[in-house]
Design an enzyme around this catalytic site. Structure first.
Site, mmCIF file in Angstrom:
data_model
loop_
_atom_site.group_PDB
_atom_site.id
_atom_site.type_symbol
_atom_site.label_atom_id
_atom_site.label_comp_id
_atom_site.label_asym_id
_atom_site.label_seq_id
_atom_site.Cartn_x
_atom_site.Cartn_y
_atom_site.Cartn_z
ATOM 1 N N ARG A 40 14.977 -11.294 1.591
ATOM 2 C CA ARG A 40 15.675 -10.148 2.143
ATOM 3 C C ARG A 40 15.599 -10.158 3.669
ATOM 4 N NH1 ARG A 40 14.093 -5.147 3.920
ATOM 5 N NH2 ARG A 40 15.779 -3.631 3.922
ATOM 6 N N LYS B 101 8.697 7.213 -6.079
ATOM 7 C CA LYS B 101 7.482 6.404 -5.976
ATOM 8 C C LYS B 101 6.366 6.941 -6.866
ATOM 9 C CE LYS B 101 6.988 3.904 -2.438
ATOM 10 N NZ LYS B 101 7.164 2.456 -2.187
ATOM 11 N N CYS C 254 -36.182 4.219 6.313
ATOM 12 C CA CYS C 254 -37.569 4.332 6.786
ATOM 13 C C CYS C 254 -37.920 3.323 7.864
ATOM 14 C CB CYS C 254 -38.534 4.208 5.606
ATOM 15 S SG CYS C 254 -38.566 2.559 4.879
ATOM 16 N N ASP D 156 7.208 -4.287 -7.828
ATOM 17 C CA ASP D 156 6.535 -4.629 -6.582
ATOM 18 C C ASP D 156 6.509 -6.147 -6.454
ATOM 19 O OD1 ASP D 156 5.281 -4.114 -4.259
ATOM 20 O OD2 ASP D 156 3.342 -3.603 -5.127
ATOM 21 N N GLU E 218 2.720 4.617 11.420
ATOM 22 C CA GLU E 218 1.667 3.980 12.194
ATOM 23 C C GLU E 218 2.283 3.011 13.198
ATOM 24 O OE1 GLU E 218 -2.421 1.616 11.033
ATOM 25 O OE2 GLU E 218 -1.292 2.650 9.467
ATOM 26 N N TYR E 219 3.299 2.276 12.748
ATOM 27 C CA TYR E 219 3.980 1.309 13.591
ATOM 28 C C TYR E 219 4.638 2.016 14.774
ATOM 29 C CZ TYR E 219 7.455 -2.062 15.157
ATOM 30 O OH TYR E 219 8.219 -2.884 15.929
ATOM 31 N N ASP E 220 5.347 3.120 14.471
ATOM 32 C CA ASP E 220 6.009 3.871 15.537
ATOM 33 C C ASP E 220 5.020 4.382 16.566
ATOM 34 O OD1 ASP E 220 8.428 3.424 14.416
ATOM 35 O OD2 ASP E 220 8.560 5.360 13.387
ATOM 36 N N LEU F 142 15.706 1.777 0.231
ATOM 37 C CA LEU F 142 16.009 3.109 -0.276
ATOM 38 C C LEU F 142 15.068 4.145 0.311
ATOM 39 C CD1 LEU F 142 16.546 2.424 -4.077
ATOM 40 C CD2 LEU F 142 18.282 2.737 -2.317
ATOM 41 N N CYS G 134 -36.003 -2.603 0.077
ATOM 42 C CA CYS G 134 -36.971 -1.925 0.930
ATOM 43 C C CYS G 134 -38.188 -1.742 0.054
ATOM 44 C CB CYS G 134 -36.436 -0.570 1.384
ATOM 45 S SG CYS G 134 -37.732 0.481 2.086
ATOM 46 N N LYS H 207 19.602 5.928 -9.567
ATOM 47 C CA LYS H 207 20.857 5.578 -8.891
ATOM 48 C C LYS H 207 22.006 6.370 -9.483
ATOM 49 C CE LYS H 207 19.602 0.747 -8.168
ATOM 50 N NZ LYS H 207 19.706 -0.609 -8.718
ATOM 51 N N CYS I 230 -40.955 5.233 1.083
ATOM 52 C CA CYS I 230 -39.642 5.401 1.708
ATOM 53 C C CYS I 230 -38.998 6.703 1.225
ATOM 54 C CB CYS I 230 -38.745 4.219 1.347
ATOM 55 S SG CYS I 230 -37.072 4.374 1.998
ATOM 56 N N GLU J 38 15.936 2.734 -13.165
ATOM 57 C CA GLU J 38 15.414 1.374 -13.355
ATOM 58 C C GLU J 38 14.026 1.274 -12.733
ATOM 59 O OE1 GLU J 38 18.050 -1.412 -11.417
ATOM 60 O OE2 GLU J 38 19.767 -0.149 -11.893
ATOM 61 N N TYR K 114 19.439 -6.998 -10.527
ATOM 62 C CA TYR K 114 19.906 -5.631 -10.766
ATOM 63 C C TYR K 114 21.071 -5.189 -9.895
ATOM 64 C CZ TYR K 114 16.923 -4.898 -6.715
ATOM 65 O OH TYR K 114 16.347 -5.002 -5.481
ATOM 66 N N ASP L 284 5.380 2.855 8.470
ATOM 67 C CA ASP L 284 6.343 2.973 9.559
ATOM 68 C C ASP L 284 5.841 3.930 10.629
ATOM 69 O OD1 ASP L 284 7.849 1.283 8.102
ATOM 70 O OD2 ASP L 284 9.362 2.752 7.494
ATOM 71 N N GLU M 213 14.580 -9.044 -7.936
ATOM 72 C CA GLU M 213 13.202 -8.947 -7.469
ATOM 73 C C GLU M 213 12.415 -10.091 -8.115
ATOM 74 O OE1 GLU M 213 12.622 -6.620 -5.279
ATOM 75 O OE2 GLU M 213 10.434 -6.475 -5.126
ATOM 76 N N LYS N 297 11.126 -0.023 -10.306
ATOM 77 C CA LYS N 297 11.092 -0.612 -8.971
ATOM 78 C C LYS N 297 9.886 -1.543 -8.939
ATOM 79 C CE LYS N 297 11.349 0.733 -4.128
ATOM 80 N NZ LYS N 297 10.350 -0.243 -3.657
ATOM 81 N N CYS O 291 -34.968 -1.285 6.730
ATOM 82 C CA CYS O 291 -34.448 -0.212 5.892
ATOM 83 C C CYS O 291 -33.826 0.880 6.765
ATOM 84 C CB CYS O 291 -35.576 0.367 5.041
ATOM 85 S SG CYS O 291 -35.080 1.854 4.142
#
Length: 692
Positions: free
Chosen positions: A135, A329, A426, A116, A33-35, A81, A441, A305, A446, A112, A240, A31, A188, A114, A423
């Site tokens: 979603r 995380k 050298c 991926d 980087e996006y901003d 979350l 090489c 939760k 060398c 619980e 869930y 987020d 999920e 999470k 190379c």
DNA sequence: GATCCTCGAGTTCG
DNA sequence: CTCGAGGATC
């Protein structure tokens, strides 16, 4: 780049990221980087208002909805979350909500996994599955009902009749509930790790392109137009949450929701637990952080939760995130980052190895900047381009490697990589043998090869000269004190002092005198190493630890070995025509003969081989492979234990492997052993077998 | 000639 | 740990 073209690039990038985030639900940038990109775009537009067109990402609130699927407005927002990175973050979260509402103090907590995967929303009317959606952006998702119908874990009809009794059996008093006429649940969707491995193996055998990871595969399979293809992928799901219900009564505690959903016939996680206090919840979370390999799917963390959902709802939101729960995380093991460039290194054999230069990224607790690319064919096969977003994983939690490019994230500005023709150390032209992957090489002089050669000579498995690392080797060579490996044994104290103190004296922690004395002692010590070590150290192409020991045992000294013919060498088991020719070639070179002469003169001329004393033969004819970290023994220790009892240790699991010795954090060998039916034992059982 | 197995070589970061 | 390739085996 001028401002205008930078502006156009930014526009394109932000569009792309919007699409990845909102439509694919698979962002490739953080987020933050996006901003940063969006802010830069806004800044340019503020300067040049005449450039702004209606298609600028700043002119539109959300992303364009996918043209492929119908839109579905969720009955309630599908929330994300807030994240906690570690126990401290989690405690800070709890402290904040406790201050808002003192009921939190006594609240129970449900933990619980999470997973991926891909978050999906399932609608049931009078117990019948009528619609399923992604979603999306949390407000509006895509209708993927026909794809979800092919997922066997999704009940198409809630078996109301059979279920009543089941509920009554389990919790006779708690559930006095009626099935809602409209029930919306969230789950999920994912592909279990083992199914993913099998799928990829099948694809590889069929010569088809393999998938990068389970998550992308599941998301891709659910978001394509042909349900038959979705059906052919091993997708499953765990449910869930109740998003919405109408015309019925549902539980108001998370723990009961899980039981209720299970009773309704939905697949529900079996690793969820309920706790009375935060510390126990965190402790449980951390056991799964360490044991995440035992989960049959990829999990990026655990969710904590507040059990009482009424209380959780009362706590409200911070921004878009509800306060009543937090995502704890795990450190990421697989991340995407940018491939900034490709460096080429020269190994001691002259092989050129490409090395990925990455935008620094944290994986599993360490910051990774480089990753091996193995060879140039690998780059071409995976179609890895400079500027690509690439998926990086730390294999066995240690060595990072690039799984592949994220082709969906391509902007069109990526550069196809061309291997070097000369190379990098050298400047001599590189050569390639017919039928081989490696590029070499071939320049005997060398400088990069000399450094690597000496490093190998002094390394642990070879002459084991402690205190002689890369830095010192480089300095000795730079100062002209070492021109070949034999020079090591005629170094004087003055030579070392001169080389070591030449530059950057300030960075030395130890006084140079002490370094020199230690080094001289280590060199003297190493000159008494057994013959097999010395042969390993010479670095003959194709001759490593194992072959060196065989050669040492067969010939007894370097004089005999250096005169051996190709035919004679081939008599030895494990030495074939190629390696035999390599050995004869090595001893035939003038430079190497010179090294041998110098070694002999310096008294480095061992005539004994190392014999491991065999205590007994309790492990005779057995082959072991070790993976992971064992409770008490080191890697060397296990090897010693097995070999001294007549057993053999190899590196890779095959059908000939008798036992896999399993430790903590095992690698991919465990899966291989399981698929081949190789018995798996622990350190204790190994000791018992050995009779220790 | 094909397949399986073992070995070698190169690999990251703190 | 990964991949490539040499060697052994059928």
């Amino acid at each position: 780049m001028d401002t205008k073209s930078r502006y156009e690039t930014l526009k394109q990038q932000v569009h792309e990221h919007n699409y990845r985030y909102h439509v694919l639900d698979a962002p490739v940038v953080s987020d933050l980087e996006y901003d940063r990109l969006l802010n830069e775009l806004k800044a340019i537009e503020a300067e040049h208002t005449d450039w702004v067109t209606p298609d600028s990402p700043t002119q539109r609130a959300g992303a364009r909805p996918s043209e492929r699927f119908e839109k579905v407005r969720h009955p309630r927002p599908i929330l994300s979350l807030a994240n906690a990175f570690g126990a401290e973050d989690a405690r800070a979260w709890f402290e904040r909500v406790r201050k808002l509402d003192d009921r939190v103090e006594r609240a129970k907590l449900v933990v619980e996994p999470k997973i991926d995967g891909l978050s999906v929303v399932l609608h049931y009317r009078d117990g019948v599955f009528v619609q399923g959606a992604t979603r999306g952006d949390g407000e509006v998702g895509e209708d993927i009902t026909s794809n979800l119908r092919t997922v066997r874990a999704i009940p198409l009809r809630i078996p109301v009749a059979g279920l009543r009794s089941k509920v009554d059996d389990d919790r006779p008093s708690t559930f006095d509930l009626r099935l809602p006429s409209h029930l919306v649940v969230r789950g999920e969707a994912f592909i279990p790790n083992q199914d993913f491995e099998e799928l990829n193996q099948k694809l590889a055998e069929a010569g088809e392109k393999t998938y990068l990871n389970p998550r992308n595969t599941a998301a891709g399979a659910l978001r394509q137009l042909d349900p038959a293809l979705t059906a052919s992928r091993p997708i499953t799901l765990l449910v869930y949450q109740i998003v919405y219900s109408e015309g019925g009564v549902v539980p108001t505690r998370q723990w009961e929701i899980l039981e209720y959903l299970k009773a309704l016939g939905f697949p529900v996680t079996d690793v969820a637990m309920r706790f009375d206090d935060l510390d126990s919840a965190i402790a449980y979370t951390e056991t799964w952080n360490e044991g995440r390999d035992r989960l049959p799917y990829e999990a990026d963390g655990m969710v904590i939760k507040i059990d009482d959902l009424t209380l959780a709802a009362d706590l409200g939101f911070v921004g878009k995130d509800p306060r009543g729960a937090i995502a704890f995380k795990f450190p990421a093991r697989e991340v995407t980052t940018s491939l900034l460039g490709i460096d080429v290194e020269v190994g001691r054999t002259g092989v050129l190895t490409p090395k990925a230069v990455l935008e620094a990224v944290e994986i599993g607790g360490v910051v990774v900047r480089n990753a091996t690319l193995h060879n140039f064919d690998y780059i071409a096969e995976k179609d890895i381009r400079i500027g690509d977003r690439v998926l990086v994983k730390r294999a066995g939690e240690v060595i990072p490697y690039i799984i592949g490019p994220v082709t969906d994230a391509r902007m069109g500005t990526e550069q196809v990589y061309t291997p070097p023709t000369h190379c990098p150390a050298c400047g001599q032209p590189v050569e390639h043998l017919e039928g081989e992957v490696a590029w070499y090489c071939v320049n005997a002089a060398c400088p990069a090869q000399l450094v690597r050669n000496v490093e190998h000579f002094v390394s642990r498995g070879a002459m084991d000269i402690v205190g002689m690392g890369t830095k010192i080797v480089e300095k000795l060579i730079e100062a002209g004190k070492v021109e070949d490996v034999a020079d090591i044994f005629t170094l004087s104290r003055e030579d070392i002092l001169e080389a070591v103190t030449k530059k950057d004296r300030k960075t030395e922690k130890e006084p140079p005198g002490k370094i020199a004395d230690n080094l001289l002692a280590a060199i003297a010590e190493s000159s008494k190493r057994p013959l097999n070590r010395l042969i390993t150290a010479l670095g003959i192409h194709g001759v490593g630890e194992v072959s060196a020991a065989d050669l040492a045992g067969h010939f007894g000294n370097l004089d005999a070995l250096s005169q051996a013919s190709v035919d004679e060498l081939q008599q030895i088991e494990g030495i074939g025509p190629n390696i035999a020719a390599g050995i004869v070639d090595w001893f035939g070179r003038e430079a190497n003969q010179k090294v041998l002469k110098k070694l002999k003169k310096a008294g480095v001329w061992p005539t004994f081989n190392v014999q491991r004393s065999t205590l007994n033969d309790s492990l005779a004819r057995l082959t072991f492979v070790v993976t992971g970290t064992l409770p008490t023994l080191t890697r060397e220790g296990v090897k010693e234990l097995i070999e001294s009892n007549g057993g053999k240790v190899t590196d890779s699991v095959s059908r000939k492997t008798s036992y896999l010795v399993l430790g903590e954090n095992p690698g991919s060998k465990l899966e291989k052993a399981q698929s081949l039916g190789v018995p798996v034992i622990g350190e204790e059982e190994l000791k018992k077998l050995a009779g220790v």
